[in-house]
Scaffold this active site. Structure first.
Site, PDB file in Angstrom:
ATOM      1  N   PRO A  14     -19.084  57.791  18.627  1.00  0.00           N
ATOM      2  CA  PRO A  14     -20.085  58.501  17.807  1.00  0.00           C
ATOM      3  C   PRO A  14     -20.745  57.584  16.779  1.00  0.00           C
ATOM      4  O   PRO A  14     -20.057  56.812  16.112  1.00  0.00           O
ATOM      5  CB  PRO A  14     -19.242  59.577  17.093  1.00  0.00           C
ATOM      6  CG  PRO A  14     -18.029  59.748  17.947  1.00  0.00           C
ATOM      7  CD  PRO A  14     -17.746  58.388  18.505  1.00  0.00           C
ATOM      8  N   THR A  64     -24.002  58.033  13.892  1.00  0.00           N
ATOM      9  CA  THR A  64     -25.002  58.926  13.306  1.00  0.00           C
ATOM     10  C   THR A  64     -26.412  58.419  13.568  1.00  0.00           C
ATOM     11  O   THR A  64     -26.730  57.257  13.317  1.00  0.00           O
ATOM     12  CB  THR A  64     -24.781  59.046  11.793  1.00  0.00           C
ATOM     13  OG1 THR A  64     -23.490  59.581  11.562  1.00  0.00           O
ATOM     14  CG2 THR A  64     -25.818  59.953  11.166  1.00  0.00           C
ATOM     15  N   GLN A  82     -18.960  65.546  18.584  1.00  0.00           N
ATOM     16  CA  GLN A  82     -17.993  65.270  17.520  1.00  0.00           C
ATOM     17  C   GLN A  82     -18.264  66.239  16.365  1.00  0.00           C
ATOM     18  O   GLN A  82     -19.206  66.074  15.599  1.00  0.00           O
ATOM     19  CB  GLN A  82     -18.095  63.831  17.018  1.00  0.00           C
ATOM     20  CG  GLN A  82     -16.973  63.504  16.019  1.00  0.00           C
ATOM     21  CD  GLN A  82     -17.155  62.168  15.338  1.00  0.00           C
ATOM     22  OE1 GLN A  82     -18.108  61.967  14.591  1.00  0.00           O
ATOM     23  NE2 GLN A  82     -16.238  61.245  15.575  1.00  0.00           N
ATOM     24  N   HIS A 117     -13.609  65.248  14.234  1.00  0.00           N
ATOM     25  CA  HIS A 117     -13.604  64.087  13.335  1.00  0.00           C
ATOM     26  C   HIS A 117     -12.567  64.320  12.239  1.00  0.00           C
ATOM     27  O   HIS A 117     -12.810  65.028  11.267  1.00  0.00           O
ATOM     28  CB  HIS A 117     -14.989  63.883  12.731  1.00  0.00           C
ATOM     29  CG  HIS A 117     -15.201  62.492  12.201  1.00  0.00           C
ATOM     30  ND1 HIS A 117     -14.162  61.690  11.776  1.00  0.00           N
ATOM     31  CD2 HIS A 117     -16.335  61.748  12.049  1.00  0.00           C
ATOM     32  CE1 HIS A 117     -14.635  60.523  11.372  1.00  0.00           C
ATOM     33  NE2 HIS A 117     -15.954  60.532  11.535  1.00  0.00           N
ATOM     34  N   TYR A 126     -13.647  62.227   5.668  1.00  0.00           N
ATOM     35  CA  TYR A 126     -14.312  63.522   5.729  1.00  0.00           C
ATOM     36  C   TYR A 126     -13.276  64.642   5.540  1.00  0.00           C
ATOM     37  O   TYR A 126     -12.108  64.373   5.273  1.00  0.00           O
ATOM     38  CB  TYR A 126     -15.093  63.658   7.033  1.00  0.00           C
ATOM     39  CG  TYR A 126     -16.198  62.636   7.155  1.00  0.00           C
ATOM     40  CD1 TYR A 126     -17.223  62.576   6.210  1.00  0.00           C
ATOM     41  CD2 TYR A 126     -16.208  61.710   8.192  1.00  0.00           C
ATOM     42  CE1 TYR A 126     -18.228  61.634   6.303  1.00  0.00           C
ATOM     43  CE2 TYR A 126     -17.221  60.754   8.287  1.00  0.00           C
ATOM     44  CZ  TYR A 126     -18.224  60.718   7.342  1.00  0.00           C
ATOM     45  OH  TYR A 126     -19.224  59.773   7.424  1.00  0.00           O
TER      46      TYR A 126
END
Length: 394
Positions: free
Chosen positions: A29, A31, A116, A198, A203
């Site tokens: 993944p 962004t 994700q 994730h 996070y």
């Protein structure tokens, strides 16, 4: 594909929970911020299709927001007419139709695709035109990090990010767990082959797992085992939502975006405890994320995080971090890395049983046909700095 290359072993198909992967290479993944109003565009679908056409067996998409007031950030949905970039979401009719198009394109190219799913947690930042004081930050304890980390923030950020009185309530926690489950069900409804969660990099799921951000003394906190309750409940809820025929992958990391030297676990025993809890809850694949796969984890051992994971839990493991690129440990993720050919070392680690799947990130962002070059022995392309910019979906 020919069977006469140095990556032959990675090109063999493998089946996990009834899902047949064409090979053991996964697009990691990254962004893109190219989904205005949360809707993946036809250009985003084409971007993912190109990587599948390049031979990648499975694609794990960029992070996709679940529906919660604490999930938006600088790629907010409400940016006005000048909004050129956006973070994709997994709720609402238009975004789901956008994702259906993405899934169809990847499947047409012969690949698998997982979204994700994530929640920003303490990593949330203001959207365009917002003040720090105007945003909702979801946090287990209202704490951004250690006292030393908090001291490094400017006053406005510190005030917003370090608010113990704003620790998540029981209702807020339950709402977020339900939102993960609903997003997973939505993803399955549009044809995704599995769900990637994730749970790393600082996070929300990761925030609950760490002692520096989870100071709770109720049932959502405690020691390294007690702090796993949120992650475990998310996995269980997702498993219930998608059934037993759909894969769940879980990403975790020792490091976080604001502290690359952080240690989620201090010992192999702690790592085994948390991995087993997640496996028992329903995780099928573990993505062991490192800044660089060469990095050892615990003093006295040369093993990296994927090798330790594979040693400690009976689940397939993805090695994440550093394939085809290299950067200094504390360099910004936005700085273009050095292109390297480290395929031989990767294959030596695979032969040694240190991982089952290989995740490739920036190398594939830079070149959709990276895997073909690795197979044929062609030189790898120089790194294009433009590909690190938000909105880039070439």
């Amino acid at each position: 594909m020919s069977s006469s290359s140095r990556i032959d072993a990675l090109l063999e198909p493998v089946t996990v929970r009834g899902v047949k992967f064409p090979n053991r290479v996964i697009m990691s993944p990254m962004t893109r911020g190219a989904s205005p109003n949360g809707v993946p565009s036809p250009e985003v679908a084409a971007y993912y299709r190109r990587r599948a056409e390049g031979g990648v067996g499975a694609i794990f998409t960029e992070s996709v927001f679940i529906e919660d007031k604490g999930t938006m950030g600088k790629f907010d949905l409400e940016g006005g007419e000048d909004l050129k970039i956006g973070w994709p979401v997994m709720f609402g009719d238009a975004p789901l139709e956008g994702w259906r198009r993405v899934v169809d394109e990847v499947h047409a190219a012969g690949g698998l695709i997982f979204p994700q799913l994530m929640h920003l947690g303490i990593q949330r930042t203001p959207a365009k035109g917002q003040a720090w004081s105007d945003i909702h930050i979801s946090s287990p304890s209202g704490i951004w990090g250690t006292p030393e980390q908090i001291a490094g923030l400017d006053e406005e950020k510190a005030k917003a990010l370090n608010c113990p009185e704003k620790a998540m309530t029981e209702d807020e926690i339950r709402a977020v767990i339900n939102a993960f489950a609903e997003a997973a069900a939505n993803a399955k409804s549009v044809g995704f082959d599995g769900i990637a969660l994730h749970g790393g990099h600082g996070y929300l799921i990761d925030n609950f797992m760490r002692e520096e951000t989870n100071l709770r003394t109720d049932d959502w906190g405690g020691d390294h085992v007690g702090r796993m309750r949120f992650a475990v409940e998310v996995v269980r809820a997702v498993r219930t939502a998608i059934g037993d025929d759909t894969l769940i992958s879980f990403r975790f990391s020792q490091w976080t975006h604001h502290d690359v030297d952080a240690m989620l676990t201090k010992t192999p025993e702690e790592l085994q405890d948390i991995l087993q809890l997640l496996a028992d809850a329903g995780v099928d694949i573990f993505e062991a994320s490192a800044r660089d796969f060469r990095d050892p984890v615990y003093e006295g051992s040369p093993l990296n995080i994927s090798a330790w994971t594979r040693k400690l839990v009976d689940r397939p493991v993805v090695m994440v971090g550093g394939t085809g690129v290299r950067r200094e440990r504390h360099e910004s993720a936005l700085k273009p890395p050095q292109v390297v050919d480290n395929v031989d070392e990767i294959m030596e680690r695979f032969a040694a049983g240190e991982f089952d799947f290989l995740a490739i990130g920036r190398a594939l962002l830079n070149d959709p046909n990276w895997l073909q070059r690795a197979r044929t022995g062609e030189p790898f392309l120089d790194f294009n700095p433009a590909c690190l910019k938000m909105g880039y979906v070439e």
